[in-house]
Design an enzyme around this catalytic site. Structure first.
Site, PDB file in Angstrom:
ATOM      1  N   LYS A  99       0.837  -1.206   0.000  1.00  0.00           N
ATOM      2  CA  LYS A  99       0.000   0.000   0.000  1.00  0.00           C
ATOM      3  C   LYS A  99       0.866   1.247   0.000  1.00  0.00           C
ATOM      4  CE  LYS A  99      -2.080  -1.074   3.855  1.00  0.00           C
ATOM      5  NZ  LYS A  99      -1.464  -2.369   4.113  1.00  0.00           N
ATOM      6  N   THR A 100       1.816   1.279   0.930  1.00  0.00           N
ATOM      7  CA  THR A 100       2.664   2.459   1.031  1.00  0.00           C
ATOM      8  C   THR A 100       3.502   2.621  -0.242  1.00  0.00           C
ATOM      9  OG1 THR A 100       2.714   2.175   3.416  1.00  0.00           O
ATOM     10  CG2 THR A 100       4.378   3.620   2.475  1.00  0.00           C
ATOM     11  N   ASP A 109      -1.803   7.859   4.190  1.00  0.00           N
ATOM     12  CA  ASP A 109      -1.392   6.496   4.564  1.00  0.00           C
ATOM     13  C   ASP A 109      -1.978   6.168   5.942  1.00  0.00           C
ATOM     14  OD1 ASP A 109      -0.197   4.055   4.378  1.00  0.00           O
ATOM     15  OD2 ASP A 109       1.873   4.765   4.456  1.00  0.00           O
ATOM     16  N   GLU A 110      -2.153   4.909   6.245  1.00  0.00           N
ATOM     17  CA  GLU A 110      -2.653   4.450   7.549  1.00  0.00           C
ATOM     18  C   GLU A 110      -3.975   5.141   7.907  1.00  0.00           C
ATOM     19  OE1 GLU A 110      -0.962   2.115   9.110  1.00  0.00           O
ATOM     20  OE2 GLU A 110       1.127   2.302   8.521  1.00  0.00           O
ATOM     21  N   GLN A 150      -5.251  -3.337  11.104  1.00  0.00           N
ATOM     22  CA  GLN A 150      -4.123  -2.690  11.773  1.00  0.00           C
ATOM     23  C   GLN A 150      -4.531  -1.413  12.494  1.00  0.00           C
ATOM     24  OE1 GLN A 150      -0.194  -2.827   9.711  1.00  0.00           O
ATOM     25  NE2 GLN A 150      -1.399  -3.547   7.983  1.00  0.00           N
ATOM     26  N   ARG A 154       5.459  -7.368  10.857  1.00  0.00           N
ATOM     27  CA  ARG A 154       6.645  -6.538  10.580  1.00  0.00           C
ATOM     28  C   ARG A 154       7.805  -7.393  10.098  1.00  0.00           C
ATOM     29  NH1 ARG A 154       4.292  -2.924   9.138  1.00  0.00           N
ATOM     30  NH2 ARG A 154       2.559  -4.326   9.477  1.00  0.00           N
TER      31      ARG A 154
HETATM   32  P1  ATP Z   1       1.771  -2.124   6.032  1.00  0.00           P
HETATM   33  O1  ATP Z   1       0.327  -2.533   6.047  1.00  0.00           O
HETATM   34  O2  ATP Z   1       2.558  -2.908   6.989  1.00  0.00           O
HETATM   35  O3  ATP Z   1       1.949  -0.647   6.104  1.00  0.00           O
HETATM   36  P2  ATP Z   1       2.095  -1.932   3.170  1.00  0.00           P
HETATM   37  O4  ATP Z   1       0.880  -2.509   2.551  1.00  0.00           O
HETATM   38  O5  ATP Z   1       2.180  -0.459   3.230  1.00  0.00           O
HETATM   39  O6  ATP Z   1       2.327  -2.608   4.592  1.00  0.00           O
HETATM   40  P3  ATP Z   1       4.645  -1.773   1.858  1.00  0.00           P
HETATM   41  O7  ATP Z   1       5.436  -1.354   3.022  1.00  0.00           O
HETATM   42  O8  ATP Z   1       4.300  -0.767   0.841  1.00  0.00           O
HETATM   43  O9  ATP Z   1       3.325  -2.523   2.362  1.00  0.00           O
HETATM   44  O10 ATP Z   1       5.329  -2.987   1.127  1.00  0.00           O
HETATM   45  C1  ATP Z   1       5.841  -4.101   1.818  1.00  0.00           C
HETATM   46  C2  ATP Z   1       7.100  -4.602   1.154  1.00  0.00           C
HETATM   47  O11 ATP Z   1       6.802  -5.211  -0.088  1.00  0.00           O
HETATM   48  C3  ATP Z   1       8.082  -3.504   0.847  1.00  0.00           C
HETATM   49  O12 ATP Z   1       9.384  -3.973   1.067  1.00  0.00           O
HETATM   50  C4  ATP Z   1       7.836  -3.211  -0.603  1.00  0.00           C
HETATM   51  O13 ATP Z   1       8.965  -2.661  -1.240  1.00  0.00           O
HETATM   52  C5  ATP Z   1       7.514  -4.582  -1.140  1.00  0.00           C
HETATM   53  N1  ATP Z   1       6.646  -4.551  -2.332  1.00  0.00           N
HETATM   54  C6  ATP Z   1       5.482  -3.908  -2.434  1.00  0.00           C
HETATM   55  N2  ATP Z   1       4.945  -4.094  -3.668  1.00  0.00           N
HETATM   56  C7  ATP Z   1       5.795  -4.876  -4.343  1.00  0.00           C
HETATM   57  C8  ATP Z   1       5.823  -5.414  -5.664  1.00  0.00           C
HETATM   58  N3  ATP Z   1       4.840  -5.208  -6.547  1.00  0.00           N
HETATM   59  N4  ATP Z   1       6.879  -6.177  -6.020  1.00  0.00           N
HETATM   60  C9  ATP Z   1       7.871  -6.416  -5.142  1.00  0.00           C
HETATM   61  N5  ATP Z   1       7.918  -5.930  -3.896  1.00  0.00           N
HETATM   62  C10 ATP Z   1       6.891  -5.174  -3.489  1.00  0.00           C
HETATM   63 MG    MG Z   2       2.361   0.858   4.854  1.00  0.00          MG
END
Ligand code: ATP
Ligand code: MG
Length: 779
Positions: free
Chosen positions: A51-52, A238-239, A269, A621
């Protein structure tokens, strides 16, 4: 989800020819979220699904398509650390530094800027001060006393909590009605009104005001709102699951014009309900913004299979959730490791060794540097054991969001001086340092100044000036007070003239006599305090001026040390939101500590579900290695407590958990306990057997032999050391520093002792031995 084609604009064609680096590797759903630039978008997806990352790519896309200039993008992150990381990521994606994203930051940081521009609309001046909790409590205390309310029964902290709650719900004093207004012994509403008036008179705000004032301005000045609605053409959050009512209103007001708002979050979360966050905000998004594009992501890119499965299994026990399926391509990997320890110290010792083992790569995985390892605790008091242990073995660590540098006495004093230099009317700062170092001012002299300020309606500094000039106070104090007032005038002039702020800060501390005070101090802490003051001056370097620095300090929620050296991180689970680490340790999984008994007492089942989400955040995490541990005994605020393994351990699907047997003589018992706890998902009834295991019995025998907690199969039992203390009043004892003495009183694990030479002292029973045994003790 099918791919949404980008509009065939010129720049899009150019992009198609040479795919932009920020789009590379995104999956179709993420890409859709990045490319749906116009209109409301909600990305609702589980942990680690990118997402981030998609949100960051969206900003890059907006910028590189020229859809928005950097200052037209409003991007809200949850912590300053997250904002920094997003800026860095963007810099890498766009291959240039992106200094120019002035509106990327936390709600608070963004609101400070907005409020400085429009302070006069809520009766403030633009150089208002941001109070910290300490100042806030002091102010509330004064107001409570002025109403003749018994502060012991009705403590200022409680009032602060109520006021904070109202501000989180965007309630100004006029809007606090009914039961709310009648809270705090019927004075709640009245004191809130008085508090806001007092803040205004001081030209100060507290944290909650930052949002409240800006929302008020938006609601009462449509022209100002319209200006920002035009200005912020794209909004990203975000969040989103952790926004409170005030933040939600703020966003909705801003987005109403163009509706280009993209929110991302995960209902699983949501962990700030206790601070007024409303998970309902995210669930209501489609109603608030009809026609919104809703994007769900299901592939987790962060964690290996077992970690993800364990987390998913755990969160499935929550009733109030949307429910999502998450999968990962990272099959195999280590199971979630579970280990039980005798006590908190042993847990810290084991984790210290384990961090080093993981660093060496002896845990079946690739070596993971210290920066890639984190210890996530439920309560900040758990941190000390780790800090102590890591200091002992020389393991470099950083504490994020823990007891902060800026909360130390000398730092707060120094900052009060800086605050006065920037805003001489800052009465709280004046009160804090007018007699530090001692300026020969008795209580009476200070009261005279305060009374004069009240009568004349001026700041304390002005009152002091008048009091000295008119000879209302005399003697040595008068001369020194005059010196103090002149000093503040001089420093303020220097600030206004733009004098170099680091040199000025040092001058202020010298001229005020503050540095000299610690130089003359012979106490063992004094050298450390002088070191800290030096650190403080060093910290100023990164800021343009004193005001910028003061603002920064009031805002930091995390104090991640900036240096690049490899260090293991220690932080609370709350502070770990959005972050990821190859190796994560989750200590203290004991009922009462986690889930927290206090939260459950206050919030019941709802709170238990929030605790479970916090556990979910913790496990997710971890990228490769996740280690959960618990201790059978723990010293909390000086009392030994024993507890059962956390009920969350029961809820982990056993097939994804590996139970480790701790080394050492007595560890086997907890190994058995942990094994039983972990495998009991189908046979919960067997859990009682934990306490019938041979290891447990051995420990009970051991406990009976020494003055320590008696483990029992009862929850949250507080053990009074007195019951097993060998010292009775009248007993003769020996202390390493104070020598021989006689026990006067025993009180829990504390003793009052009349020492023959050192006089009467209060100390912990464990620090003395029976006088007869003194000869045998190898000190
Ligand atoms: P959280 O809910 O914990 O905030 P999130 O959904 O924001 O998580 P991110 O932090 O954006 O997730 O991504 C998690 C990990 O996966 C990061 O290391 C990111 O670089 C990697 N990632 C995200 N999308 C891809 C993708 N399409 N291909 C490869 N790696 C990815
Ligand atoms: Mg995130």
């Amino acid at each position: 989800m099918s791919e949404t084609p980008a509009p065939p604009s010129l720049s899009a064609r150019a992009l198609a020819a040479r795919p932009a680096p920020y789009l590379e590797g995104l999956n179709p759903a993420q890409r859709a979220a990045v490319e749906a630039l116009e209109g409301p978008v909600l990305m609702l997806a589980g942990a680690g699904t990118g997402k981030t990352r998609a949100l960051t790519a969206r900003i890059a896309h907006l910028l590189s398509l020229g859809k928005a200039r950097p200052n037209e993008i409003l991007a809200v992150t949850f912590t300053n650390k997250a904002a920094r990381e997003m800026k860095e990521r963007l810099g890498r994606l766009l291959g240039e530094s992106i200094e120019g994203l002035p509106w990327l930051g936390t709600f608070h940081a963004i609101c400070v800027k907005l409020l400085r521009r429009h302070a006069e609309l809520v009766g403030l001046k633009s150089n208002f001060t941001i109070l910290d909790t300490d100042d806030q409590i002091r102010l509330l205390k004064q107001l409570i006393l002025a109403e003749n309310i018994d502060e012991k029964r009705w403590p200022a902290r409680m009032l602060a909590g109520l006021i904070d709650g109202w501000k989180n719900r965007a309630l100004t004093p006029e809007k606090v009605k009914g039961a709310d207004a009648a809270s705090f012994n019927n004075y709640g509403g009245e004191l809130y009104t008085a508090y806001q008036a007092r803040l205004r008179a001081l030209n100060a705000v507290d944290f909650g005001d930052l949002l409240l004032h800006v929302v008020t301005i938006f609601q009462t000045h449509p022209d100002v709102l319209a200006q920002y609605q035009r200005w912020f053409r794209f909004i990203l959050v975000d969040e989103y699951q952790d926004t409170n009512v005030a933040q939600y209103l703020w966003l909705r007001l801003l987005a109403q014009g163009h509706r280009n708002i993209c929110c991302v979050g995960d209902d699983d979360q949501s962990i700030y309900g206790w601070r007024g966050a409303e998970v309902g905000n995210i669930l209501r998004f489609e109603k608030d913004f009809p026609g919104a594009t809703v994007i769900r992501l299901e592939q987790n890119y962060r964690s290996t299979e077992h970690i993800l499965a364990a987390a998913s299994g755990l969160i499935a026990a929550n009733a109030g959730r949307l429910g999502k399926t998450l999968w990962t391509e990272a099959e195999g990997g280590a199971k979630v490791r579970l280990i039980g320890h005798w006590d908190g110290e042993e847990e810290a010792r084991w984790i210290g060794d384990e961090v080093e083992a993981v660093q060496r790569g002896t845990r079946g995985a690739d070596p993971v540097g210290l920066n890639g390892q984190a210890i996530l605790v439920r309560a900040s008091h758990q941190m000390r054991a780790f800090e102590d242990r890591f200091l002992t073995i020389g393991l470099p660590y950083r504490v994020i969001g823990g007891p902060r540098f800026y909360e130390r006495q000398e730092i707060r004093d120094a900052m009060a001086y800086f605050r006065l230099a920037v805003s001489p009317e800052d009465d709280l700062a004046f009160e804090r340092v007018v007699n530090v170092p001692k300026r020969g001012l008795g209580d009476k002299a200070v009261q005279t100044v305060q009374a004069t300020a009240r009568e004349d309606g001026t700041s304390l500094l002005e009152a002091a000036r008048y009091v000295v000039a008119s000879g209302r106070i005399g003697g040595k104090g008068a001369g020194q007070l005059r010196g103090f007032v002149e000093g503040v005038d001089r420093w303020h002039r220097a600030v206004r003239a733009g004098a170099p702020h680091e040199a000025l800060a040092e001058t202020i501390l010298d001229e005020s006599g503050y540095t000299a005070m610690w130089q003359a101090d012979k106490s063992p802490e004094a050298p450390g305090r002088l070191e800290n003051l030096k650190e403080l001056i060093k910290a100023l370097e990164q800021f343009e001026n004193l005001q910028g620095f003061l603002e920064h300090v009031s805002l930091i929620m995390d104090n991640a040390s900036e240096d690049a050296a490899e260090k293991v991180s220690i932080m609370t689970l709350h502070a770990a939101k959005g972050l990821e680490f190859p190796a994560v340790f989750l200590p203290g999984w004991e009922d009462g500590l986690f889930p927290s008994q206090r939260s459950m007492d206050e919030g019941g089942l709802k709170a238990l579900e929030e605790e479970r989400r916090l556990a979910y955040v913790g496990i997710t995490r971890a990228e490769q290695l996740c280690t959960i541990s618990f201790a059978g005994n723990r010293r909390v605020y000086g009392q030994w407590q024993s507890a059962l393994p956390s009920r969350f351990i029961d809820e982990l699907p056993a097939v994804h958990v590996e139970v480790l047997t701790p080394p050492g003589l007595y560890g086997g018992g907890y190994g058995a306990a942990a094994r039983s706890a972990a495998s009991s998902i189908e046979e919960r009834a067997a859990r009682a057997d934990v306490y019938a295991s041979p290891g447990w019995k051995r420990m009970q025998e051991r406990a009976a032999l020494r003055p320590m907690a008696q483990p029992r199969a009862a929850r949250h039992m507080t053990i009074d050391l007195d019951a097993v203390s060998e010292f009775e009043p009248g007993a003769r004892v020996f202390h390493q520093k104070f020598g021989y003495g006689t026990v006067l009183l025993t009180e829990g694990d504390k003793l009052s002792v009349a020492f023959d030479k050192a006089g009467e002292k209060k100390l912990l029973a464990s620090f003395v031995v029976a006088a007869s045994a003194a000869d045998d003790v190898p000190f």
